[in-house]
Motif scaffolding. Sequence first.
Motif, PDB file in Angstrom:
ATOM      1  N   ARG A  26       0.816  -1.220   0.000  1.00  0.00           N
ATOM      2  CA  ARG A  26       0.000   0.000   0.000  1.00  0.00           C
ATOM      3  C   ARG A  26       0.849   1.268   0.000  1.00  0.00           C
ATOM      4  NH1 ARG A  26      -5.714  -1.313  -0.047  1.00  0.00           N
ATOM      5  NH2 ARG A  26      -5.740  -3.493   0.614  1.00  0.00           N
ATOM      6  N   ILE A  27       0.225   2.350  -0.461  1.00  0.00           N
ATOM      7  CA  ILE A  27       0.808   3.679  -0.298  1.00  0.00           C
ATOM      8  C   ILE A  27       0.528   4.118   1.133  1.00  0.00           C
ATOM      9  CG2 ILE A  27       0.634   6.091  -1.008  1.00  0.00           C
ATOM     10  CD1 ILE A  27      -0.209   4.949  -3.801  1.00  0.00           C
ATOM     11  N   ALA A  28       1.615   4.451   1.861  1.00  0.00           N
ATOM     12  CA  ALA A  28       1.455   4.828   3.270  1.00  0.00           C
ATOM     13  C   ALA A  28       1.314   6.337   3.421  1.00  0.00           C
ATOM     14  CB  ALA A  28       2.640   4.321   4.088  1.00  0.00           C
ATOM     15  N   ALA A  29       2.013   7.095   2.576  1.00  0.00           N
ATOM     16  CA  ALA A  29       1.966   8.554   2.721  1.00  0.00           C
ATOM     17  C   ALA A  29       2.467   9.208   1.441  1.00  0.00           C
ATOM     18  CB  ALA A  29       2.822   9.001   3.901  1.00  0.00           C
ATOM     19  N   VAL A  30       1.975  10.438   1.210  1.00  0.00           N
ATOM     20  CA  VAL A  30       2.432  11.257   0.083  1.00  0.00           C
ATOM     21  C   VAL A  30       2.637  12.661   0.642  1.00  0.00           C
ATOM     22  CG1 VAL A  30       1.850  12.166  -2.207  1.00  0.00           C
ATOM     23  CG2 VAL A  30       1.013   9.900  -1.540  1.00  0.00           C
ATOM     24  N   GLY A  31       3.819  13.230   0.461  1.00  0.00           N
ATOM     25  CA  GLY A  31       4.056  14.579   0.988  1.00  0.00           C
ATOM     26  C   GLY A  31       5.536  14.900   1.016  1.00  0.00           C
ATOM     27  N   GLU A  32       5.844  16.023   1.663  1.00  0.00           N
ATOM     28  CA  GLU A  32       7.242  16.471   1.691  1.00  0.00           C
ATOM     29  C   GLU A  32       7.988  15.896   2.893  1.00  0.00           C
ATOM     30  OE1 GLU A  32       7.542  20.738   1.377  1.00  0.00           O
ATOM     31  OE2 GLU A  32       6.021  20.759  -0.205  1.00  0.00           O
ATOM     32  N   HIS A  33       9.248  15.561   2.674  1.00  0.00           N
ATOM     33  CA  HIS A  33      10.163  15.137   3.745  1.00  0.00           C
ATOM     34  C   HIS A  33       9.550  14.064   4.637  1.00  0.00           C
ATOM     35  CE1 HIS A  33      12.402  18.554   2.356  1.00  0.00           C
ATOM     36  NE2 HIS A  33      11.447  19.390   2.696  1.00  0.00           N
ATOM     37  N   LEU A  34       9.050  13.023   4.040  1.00  0.00           N
ATOM     38  CA  LEU A  34       8.400  11.965   4.821  1.00  0.00           C
ATOM     39  C   LEU A  34       9.449  11.181   5.607  1.00  0.00           C
ATOM     40  CD1 LEU A  34       5.884  10.523   2.177  1.00  0.00           C
ATOM     41  CD2 LEU A  34       5.404  12.150   4.029  1.00  0.00           C
ATOM     42  N   ALA A  35       9.100  10.823   6.820  1.00  0.00           N
ATOM     43  CA  ALA A  35       9.951   9.917   7.597  1.00  0.00           C
ATOM     44  C   ALA A  35       9.688   8.506   7.086  1.00  0.00           C
ATOM     45  CB  ALA A  35       9.594  10.019   9.069  1.00  0.00           C
ATOM     46  N   ALA A  36      10.768   7.794   6.746  1.00  0.00           N
ATOM     47  CA  ALA A  36      10.603   6.429   6.233  1.00  0.00           C
ATOM     48  C   ALA A  36      11.017   5.434   7.315  1.00  0.00           C
ATOM     49  CB  ALA A  36      11.458   6.242   4.991  1.00  0.00           C
ATOM     50  N   PRO A  37      10.366   4.279   7.345  1.00  0.00           N
ATOM     51  CA  PRO A  37      10.755   3.266   8.319  1.00  0.00           C
ATOM     52  C   PRO A  37      12.201   2.826   8.101  1.00  0.00           C
ATOM     53  CG  PRO A  37       8.759   2.626   7.124  1.00  0.00           C
ATOM     54  CD  PRO A  37       9.287   3.840   6.460  1.00  0.00           C
ATOM     55  N   GLU A  38      12.798   2.302   9.129  1.00  0.00           N
ATOM     56  CA  GLU A  38      14.174   1.825   9.009  1.00  0.00           C
ATOM     57  C   GLU A  38      14.255   0.744   7.944  1.00  0.00           C
ATOM     58  OE1 GLU A  38      15.905   1.338  13.063  1.00  0.00           O
ATOM     59  OE2 GLU A  38      17.238  -0.062  11.971  1.00  0.00           O
ATOM     60  N   GLY A  39      15.302   0.786   7.171  1.00  0.00           N
ATOM     61  CA  GLY A  39      15.504  -0.245   6.143  1.00  0.00           C
ATOM     62  C   GLY A  39      14.759   0.026   4.850  1.00  0.00           C
ATOM     63  N   ALA A  40      14.072   1.167   4.778  1.00  0.00           N
ATOM     64  CA  ALA A  40      13.353   1.484   3.540  1.00  0.00           C
ATOM     65  C   ALA A  40      14.340   1.733   2.402  1.00  0.00           C
ATOM     66  CB  ALA A  40      12.469   2.714   3.740  1.00  0.00           C
ATOM     67  N   ALA A  41      13.983   1.268   1.197  1.00  0.00           N
ATOM     68  CA  ALA A  41      14.805   1.543   0.013  1.00  0.00           C
ATOM     69  C   ALA A  41      14.420   2.915  -0.518  1.00  0.00           C
ATOM     70  CB  ALA A  41      14.572   0.481  -1.054  1.00  0.00           C
ATOM     71  N   GLU A  42      15.400   3.736  -0.790  1.00  0.00           N
ATOM     72  CA  GLU A  42      15.137   5.086  -1.294  1.00  0.00           C
ATOM     73  C   GLU A  42      15.348   5.119  -2.806  1.00  0.00           C
ATOM     74  OE1 GLU A  42      15.986   8.464   0.720  1.00  0.00           O
ATOM     75  OE2 GLU A  42      15.538   7.572   2.679  1.00  0.00           O
ATOM     76  N   ILE A  43      14.395   5.702  -3.503  1.00  0.00           N
ATOM     77  CA  ILE A  43      14.511   5.864  -4.952  1.00  0.00           C
ATOM     78  C   ILE A  43      14.493   7.362  -5.224  1.00  0.00           C
ATOM     79  CG2 ILE A  43      13.407   5.425  -7.186  1.00  0.00           C
ATOM     80  CD1 ILE A  43      12.208   2.852  -5.825  1.00  0.00           C
TER      81      ILE A  43
END
Length: 482
Positions: free
Chosen positions: A42-59
Amino acid sequence: MTTASHEFTPGQPLVFRNGTVLTMDNAHHVLTGADVLIVGDRIAAVGEHLAAPEGAAEIDATGGVVMPGMIDTHRHMWQTAMRGYGADWTLTQYFVWNYLQWGKSFRPQDIYAGNLLSAIEAIDAGVTTTVDWSHNLQTIDHAEAATDALQQVPGRFVLAYGNIQAAPWEWSTTPEFRDFVSRRFSGGDDMLGFQMAFDVPPASPDFPEKAAFEVARELGVPVTTHAGVWKVTTDDGIRLMYEHEFMTPSTIYVHAASLSADSYHRIAATGGSASLSTESEQNAGQGYPPTWKLRAHGIGVSLSMDTSVWWSADLFSAMRATLSADRAREHLEAHNRDETVTHHHLRAEQVVDWATRGGAKALGMDSLVGSLEPGKKADVVLIKNDASPVMFPLLNPYGHVVFQAQRGDVHTVVVNGRVVKHDHGLVGVDLGAARREIERTVDYLRGELGPEAWTAGMHPDIPETRVLDNPYTYTYTEDLTD
Ligand SMILES: [Zn+2]
């Protein structure tokens, strides 16, 4: 062969960073310098400077456009095995080759090969949901093969079951068909939906298609039908469907071109939608792409590419052609009145909506996909190409998507939270296996046709006399021409 430059772990959260985000939500919010966070499917959030969970892959989406996966509501995927073969066909030549001459030659493995390649092509092009308008399922084995291919590719698909080699009231009423549907489609899987695909050619007063519509109603599955195809499917079919109360909000009218105002009223009143294949309508002649009529009647629109025997699986091309066709007509009609168009009615933003949200609504999947909103399934496309001079400046994002971008600019594709393409390379997809399947099918079909028929099929002669017989199967009237 996998060409991933980056390893993604199944279930790993993903975050697109710093892109121009076309949310395609109800207000069509466009965010710049924004992130899209995906957790699970699922999409968890859309917006600026979102905090991502640990281990998230950044694109890194810097310089790119993040948008919902595109949706194609009508593709004859099996025909991808004959990619480009019919580039110069007319609709009559298409009917003759597929319906009367060679369609019957396709074996289950040939349907499989075409579907496999087409499914891979779709996700590569950022088309995350595709309706497989599969109208050559001559046996249940063909249907199993079509379904197997769709399930082996990590896209979202809808099998629209059809069979041009038999009448719809024949194939749809067999116990084998029922058994197939209950075995393969009873799970409520939103990765693989089901429709019934058949047409209603000029009317027999007995309306034998009624039996097929009744099966669809009983199974609770939508019907997709080629409607308003010049002299092939007409207002009569729409009238019969209406009088028998088979027109529903889930019914999809493919092309919906050569119809009277009465038929558009009937479609609007019953809440169905039209699937426009503009390149198809322009080349094959089903009728002028009816964008202005559909808008005037408030009929929902989705886009489709029809078949790779003529065209591509490229919805950028569909958006471009659809916008251009609408404007070309507007100019031509104005010039005929000695007037000048000073204001275009159809905008780039609207065709991006049709390519995403419009498809989701048509398929009854609007609560699942079609926009980038928290809670929706994560079908996401990043358009970004740092090596291309076409990616900057990015000033008008909708205009950029429609008239500047192309499928080679599709950088990353996520379907149901899974990365299926990244850095312009497919991830976890065996293109080599698809190539081998296609080569076997092409070798076999070349052998079946022989060199003469093969060449003649690709470059059909223009007949000395006009072709008078409509080669459409299960047509009741003997002579449709005048
Ligand atoms: Zn079609």
